[in-house]
Write an enzyme that holds these catalytic residues in place. Structure first.
Site, PDB file in Angstrom:
ATOM      1  CG  PHE A 113      -2.147   1.255   0.596  1.00  0.00           C
ATOM      2  CD1 PHE A 113      -3.269   0.049   0.609  1.00  0.00           C
ATOM      3  CD2 PHE A 113      -1.477   2.305   1.493  1.00  0.00           C
ATOM      4  CE1 PHE A 113      -4.043   1.614   0.407  1.00  0.00           C
ATOM      5  CE2 PHE A 113      -3.075   3.178   1.762  1.00  0.00           C
ATOM      6  CZ  PHE A 113      -4.381   2.390   1.212  1.00  0.00           C
ATOM      7  CG  ASP A 184       0.087  -2.843   6.923  1.00  0.00           C
ATOM      8  OD1 ASP A 184      -1.017  -3.237   7.525  1.00  0.00           O
ATOM      9  OD2 ASP A 184       0.001  -1.370   6.655  1.00  0.00           O
ATOM     10  CE1 TYR A 209      -9.489   2.230   7.086  1.00  0.00           C
ATOM     11  CE2 TYR A 209      -8.551   3.273   8.872  1.00  0.00           C
ATOM     12  CZ  TYR A 209      -8.500   3.002   7.816  1.00  0.00           C
ATOM     13  OH  TYR A 209      -7.718   3.226   6.506  1.00  0.00           O
ATOM     14  CE  LYS A 210      -7.770  -0.213   4.954  1.00  0.00           C
ATOM     15  NZ  LYS A 210      -6.652  -0.196   4.611  1.00  0.00           N
ATOM     16  NE  ARG A 356      -9.922  -2.508  -2.651  1.00  0.00           N
ATOM     17  CZ  ARG A 356      -9.714  -2.341  -1.456  1.00  0.00           C
ATOM     18  NH1 ARG A 356      -8.674  -2.017  -1.440  1.00  0.00           N
ATOM     19  NH2 ARG A 356     -10.354  -1.057  -1.185  1.00  0.00           N
TER      20      ARG A 356
HETATM   21  C1  LIG Z   1      -6.143   0.782   4.441  1.00  0.00           C
HETATM   22  C2  LIG Z   1      -4.461   1.116   4.647  1.00  0.00           C
HETATM   23  C3  LIG Z   1      -3.344   2.321   5.199  1.00  0.00           C
HETATM   24  C4  LIG Z   1      -4.052   2.698   5.655  1.00  0.00           C
HETATM   25  O1  LIG Z   1      -3.248   4.103   6.479  1.00  0.00           O
HETATM   26  P1  LIG Z   1      -3.905   4.646   7.613  1.00  0.00           P
HETATM   27  O2  LIG Z   1      -2.828   5.561   7.641  1.00  0.00           O
HETATM   28  O3  LIG Z   1      -4.841   4.685   8.437  1.00  0.00           O
HETATM   29  O4  LIG Z   1      -4.762   5.721   6.601  1.00  0.00           O
HETATM   30  C5  LIG Z   1      -2.563   1.559   5.100  1.00  0.00           C
HETATM   31  N1  LIG Z   1      -1.726   0.385   4.532  1.00  0.00           N
HETATM   32  C6  LIG Z   1      -2.581  -0.595   4.311  1.00  0.00           C
HETATM   33  C7  LIG Z   1      -1.599  -2.096   4.213  1.00  0.00           C
HETATM   34  C8  LIG Z   1      -4.361  -0.720   3.910  1.00  0.00           C
HETATM   35  O5  LIG Z   1      -4.543  -1.311   3.358  1.00  0.00           O
END
Ligand SMILES: *Cc1c(COP(=O)(O)O)cnc(C)c1O
Length: 397
Positions: A113, A184, A209-210, A356
């Site tokens: 990400f 992560d 939040y996911k 997705r």
């Molecule tokens: C959703 C996601 C994030 C989001 O980071 P935030 O700081 O919460 O906005 C980071 N890394 C990955 C792999 C994600 O899927």
């Protein structure tokens, strides 16, 4: 066994919606509404500043961290909650780099990400010590482990393709090469069984939040293995990570263990939502959840492939190599997703061409999976996506 009819009833899903985007933002747990209202009314409203002590607001990060830790195979006292995932990645990465002072490489994969990679770039610039971020294709990342690698930083489940790394094997390989690992878990926590302690992971971070359903802006979490708890130095040395925040000393002294990874004031209202969300996870058997996720994903793939010859599966075909999402490639994927959303099936789109679909068994059943595939089939067969309105890109895709 999980009673999925019962778990489904715990969520508010708007009428007429099939929600396949819990991998981006989980739906509202019905109990969260009342829990937040109670915190606002009875705690903030009545206790005022006293809430920090009398409602134990100050202890929330450790308490909720422990509850969450049960879902990811963490040892007790090794998880804290707060800030955002981007910040927690930064903290963990900074601590890990400092523990490998002679090595200069952060190894990641090209599917990671962007924020994880951006935070690494920013940290490298701030340190100014010649570190380098190396990204390899996910399948090849292991072959890049070598004597220069300080940290292997990977997202276990790829946010676009749903491809899943073998955490235990890669952690072992990293350790054999003398590197530390940072996992992560954004698309793992609440999506599949995770065993951080069993895998020997060094650091892990994720969001709530996911798949965990704690709401927009809900705090992130950070795990530090017990063997590093006393040595990992928090690069973001905020007052609430201090050994004695209310001594108001002039200089920073890190707190005990994971507490040092706290930074500033916790988001109390979001923590209330997280608390309600975690209540749902009490007693959820992750192996049973995983089995259901695999069954639903297999069904969705079969139904979509039978109806939509123009969509190409980009997720691995083998369930063991997938997380809890299914992705398809289609050049007009953005428009197709908008057409689908207009018909009540909510997934999302990731540039350049990926549609997705998150599969969350706590609130998605087989009938909905099949219905979603039918509607997608209609959208594709009749080119319903081919309308100017569906090509207008919103800020969030
Ligand atoms: C959703 C996601 C994030 C989001 O980071 P935030 O700081 O919460 O906005 C980071 N890394 C990955 C792999 C994600 O899927």
């Amino acid at each position: 066994m999980i009673d999925f009819t019962a778990t489904r009833a715990l969520f508010h899903i708007p009428k007429g919606v099939i929600y396949l985007d819990g991998n981006s933002l989980g739906p509202l747990p019905k109990a969260a509404e009342a829990r937040i209202a109670k915190t606002v009314r009875d705690e903030w409203g009545q206790m005022l500043i006293g809430g920090w002590n009398d409602a134990s607001w100050m202890a929330q990060p450790a308490r909720l961290g422990n509850r969450l830790g049960c879902l990811i195979g963490a040892e007790p006292g090794c998880v804290t909650v707060g800030d955002t995932l981007s910040l927690k990645v930064y903290q963990a990465l900074a601590a890990a780099l400092e523990m490998r002072p002679d090595r200069r490489v952060i190894l990641s994969d090209t599917g990671n990400f962007p924020t994880d990679l951006y935070m690494a770039e920013g940290l490298i610039d701030t340190l100014g010590r010649g570190h380098q971020l190396v990204t390899a294709p996910p399948e090849e990342v292991e072959t890049h482990l070598g004597p220069d690698v300080a940290v292997l930083m990977l997202t276990e489940v790829d946010y676009r393709t749903g491809r899943r790394h073998d955490m235990a094997r890669l952690t072992r390989a990293a350790h054999e090469a003398g590197a530390l690992t940072l996992w992560d878990l954004a698309h793992s926590a609440g999506a599949l069984p995770v065993d951080l302690a069993g895998a020997g992971a060094d650091f892990a971070a994720g969001c709530t939040y996911k798949y965990l359903n704690a709401g927009p802006g809900a705090p992130a979490f950070l795990y530090v293995a017990p063997r590093h708890a006393a040595t990992a130095r928090p690069a973001l040395s905020g007052w609430l990570g201090h050994a004695a925040p209310f001594a108001f000393e002039q200089s920073y002294r890190p707190g005990e263990g994971i507490a040092r990874m706290r930074v500033g004031t916790p988001p109390v209202l979001q923590m209330a939502a997280l608390e309600a969300a975690l209540d749902i996870w009490e007693g959820v058997d992750m192996a049973a959840l995983r089995a259901r996720s695999v069954a639903l994903s297999e069904r969705f793939i079969a139904e979509v492939e039978a109806r939509c010859p123009d969509l190409n599966l980009v997720s691995p075909r083998a369930p063991s190599l997938r997380g809890s999402q299914v992705s398809f490639r289609f050049a007009e994927g953005y428009a197709a997703m908008q057409a689908l959303i207009a018909r009540g099936v909510i997934g999302d789109f990731r540039a350049p061409d990926i549609m997705r679909f998150g599969i969350a068994p706590l609130y998605i059943g087989e009938a909905e999976i099949v219905r979603a595939a039918e509607i997608l089939g209609e959208v594709m067969e009749n080119r319903l996506w081919d309308a100017p309105a569906y090509r207008v890109r919103a800020a969030v895709t």
